[in-house]
Design a protein around this motif. Structure first.
Motif, PDB file in Angstrom:
ATOM      1  N   ASP A  39      -0.825   7.361 -57.120  1.00  0.00           N
ATOM      2  CA  ASP A  39      -1.708   6.804 -58.142  1.00  0.00           C
ATOM      3  C   ASP A  39      -1.636   5.284 -58.196  1.00  0.00           C
ATOM      4  O   ASP A  39      -2.169   4.671 -59.101  1.00  0.00           O
ATOM      5  N   GLY A  40      -1.005   4.685 -57.252  1.00  0.00           N
ATOM      6  CA  GLY A  40      -0.900   3.233 -57.245  1.00  0.00           C
ATOM      7  C   GLY A  40      -1.001   2.694 -55.832  1.00  0.00           C
ATOM      8  O   GLY A  40      -1.157   3.439 -54.879  1.00  0.00           O
ATOM      9  N   GLY A  41      -0.939   1.401 -55.704  1.00  0.00           N
ATOM     10  CA  GLY A  41      -0.927   0.785 -54.389  1.00  0.00           C
ATOM     11  C   GLY A  41      -2.303   0.471 -53.840  1.00  0.00           C
ATOM     12  O   GLY A  41      -2.501   0.499 -52.635  1.00  0.00           O
ATOM     13  N   GLY A  42      -3.238   0.200 -54.705  1.00  0.00           N
ATOM     14  CA  GLY A  42      -4.554  -0.201 -54.215  1.00  0.00           C
ATOM     15  C   GLY A  42      -5.654   0.771 -54.580  1.00  0.00           C
ATOM     16  O   GLY A  42      -5.543   1.546 -55.525  1.00  0.00           O
ATOM     17  N   GLU A  43      -6.707   0.729 -53.829  1.00  0.00           N
ATOM     18  CA  GLU A  43      -7.909   1.534 -54.031  1.00  0.00           C
ATOM     19  C   GLU A  43      -7.583   3.027 -53.929  1.00  0.00           C
ATOM     20  O   GLU A  43      -7.112   3.492 -52.902  1.00  0.00           O
ATOM     21  N   ARG A  44      -7.795   3.775 -54.993  1.00  0.00           N
ATOM     22  CA  ARG A  44      -7.412   5.182 -55.046  1.00  0.00           C
ATOM     23  C   ARG A  44      -8.599   6.116 -55.262  1.00  0.00           C
ATOM     24  O   ARG A  44      -8.421   7.256 -55.643  1.00  0.00           O
ATOM     25  N   SER A  45      -9.825   5.666 -55.024  1.00  0.00           N
ATOM     26  CA  SER A  45     -10.986   6.516 -55.289  1.00  0.00           C
ATOM     27  C   SER A  45     -10.972   7.794 -54.455  1.00  0.00           C
ATOM     28  O   SER A  45     -11.387   8.859 -54.930  1.00  0.00           O
ATOM     29  N   GLN A  46     -10.486   7.724 -53.208  1.00  0.00           N
ATOM     30  CA  GLN A  46     -10.395   8.934 -52.381  1.00  0.00           C
ATOM     31  C   GLN A  46      -9.411   9.918 -52.993  1.00  0.00           C
ATOM     32  O   GLN A  46      -9.679  11.121 -53.035  1.00  0.00           O
ATOM     33  N   SER A  47      -8.297   9.422 -53.469  1.00  0.00           N
ATOM     34  CA  SER A  47      -7.290  10.282 -54.080  1.00  0.00           C
ATOM     35  C   SER A  47      -7.837  10.969 -55.325  1.00  0.00           C
ATOM     36  O   SER A  47      -7.623  12.168 -55.530  1.00  0.00           O
ATOM     37  N   VAL A  48      -8.544  10.218 -56.152  1.00  0.00           N
ATOM     38  CA  VAL A  48      -9.084  10.767 -57.396  1.00  0.00           C
ATOM     39  C   VAL A  48     -10.112  11.857 -57.101  1.00  0.00           C
ATOM     40  O   VAL A  48     -10.071  12.942 -57.679  1.00  0.00           O
ATOM     41  N   GLU A  49     -11.027  11.596 -56.180  1.00  0.00           N
ATOM     42  CA  GLU A  49     -12.048  12.587 -55.827  1.00  0.00           C
ATOM     43  C   GLU A  49     -11.417  13.815 -55.178  1.00  0.00           C
ATOM     44  O   GLU A  49     -11.771  14.953 -55.499  1.00  0.00           O
ATOM     45  N   ALA A  50     -10.479  13.597 -54.264  1.00  0.00           N
ATOM     46  CA  ALA A  50      -9.814  14.724 -53.596  1.00  0.00           C
ATOM     47  C   ALA A  50      -9.034  15.563 -54.604  1.00  0.00           C
ATOM     48  O   ALA A  50      -9.049  16.801 -54.526  1.00  0.00           O
ATOM     49  N   LEU A  51      -8.359  14.917 -55.538  1.00  0.00           N
ATOM     50  CA  LEU A  51      -7.602  15.653 -56.552  1.00  0.00           C
ATOM     51  C   LEU A  51      -8.532  16.525 -57.385  1.00  0.00           C
ATOM     52  O   LEU A  51      -8.229  17.693 -57.651  1.00  0.00           O
ATOM     53  N   SER A  52      -9.666  15.991 -57.763  1.00  0.00           N
ATOM     54  CA  SER A  52     -10.642  16.771 -58.530  1.00  0.00           C
ATOM     55  C   SER A  52     -11.077  18.011 -57.758  1.00  0.00           C
ATOM     56  O   SER A  52     -11.111  19.123 -58.287  1.00  0.00           O
ATOM     57  N   ARG A  53     -11.402  17.833 -56.483  1.00  0.00           N
ATOM     58  CA  ARG A  53     -11.821  18.969 -55.641  1.00  0.00           C
ATOM     59  C   ARG A  53     -10.677  19.972 -55.458  1.00  0.00           C
ATOM     60  O   ARG A  53     -10.899  21.177 -55.485  1.00  0.00           O
ATOM     61  N   CYS A  54      -9.473  19.451 -55.270  1.00  0.00           N
ATOM     62  CA  CYS A  54      -8.315  20.343 -55.075  1.00  0.00           C
ATOM     63  C   CYS A  54      -8.037  21.167 -56.327  1.00  0.00           C
ATOM     64  O   CYS A  54      -7.734  22.362 -56.228  1.00  0.00           O
ATOM     65  N   ILE A  55      -8.118  20.551 -57.490  1.00  0.00           N
ATOM     66  CA  ILE A  55      -7.885  21.289 -58.733  1.00  0.00           C
ATOM     67  C   ILE A  55      -8.894  22.415 -58.870  1.00  0.00           C
ATOM     68  O   ILE A  55      -8.524  23.555 -59.186  1.00  0.00           O
TER      69      ILE A  55
END
Length: 70
Positions: A39-55
């Motif tokens: 959740d840190g270390g720069g641009e996280r838009s891919q992580s946020v979208e992927a997490l939504s899909r994974c949930i």
């Protein structure tokens, strides 16, 4: 913070693309139920979208979500 001993590393910090992150989770979930997302270390838009899909996918597969017991 207490380490949880994650069992699925999404490698999301490398920004491999949303589809790749989701596929990693789907492929590796058999290794255990703790999935590492960053959740840190720069641009996280891919992580946020992927997490939504994974949930959404995990719920469809019958997985539940909880906080660790301390």
């Amino acid at each position: 913070m207490r380490p949880l001993g994650w069992s699925v590393d999404t490698h999301d910090w490398q920004r491999p693309g949303v589809d790749r992150i989701v596929e990693t989770v789907k492929h590796e979930i058999a290794n255990g139920p703790i999935i590492l997302f960053h959740d840190g270390g720069g641009e996280r838009s891919q992580s946020v979208e992927a997490l939504s899909r994974c949930i959404d996918w995990l719920k469809e597969e019958g997985y539940g979500f909880d906080f660790p017991k301390i």
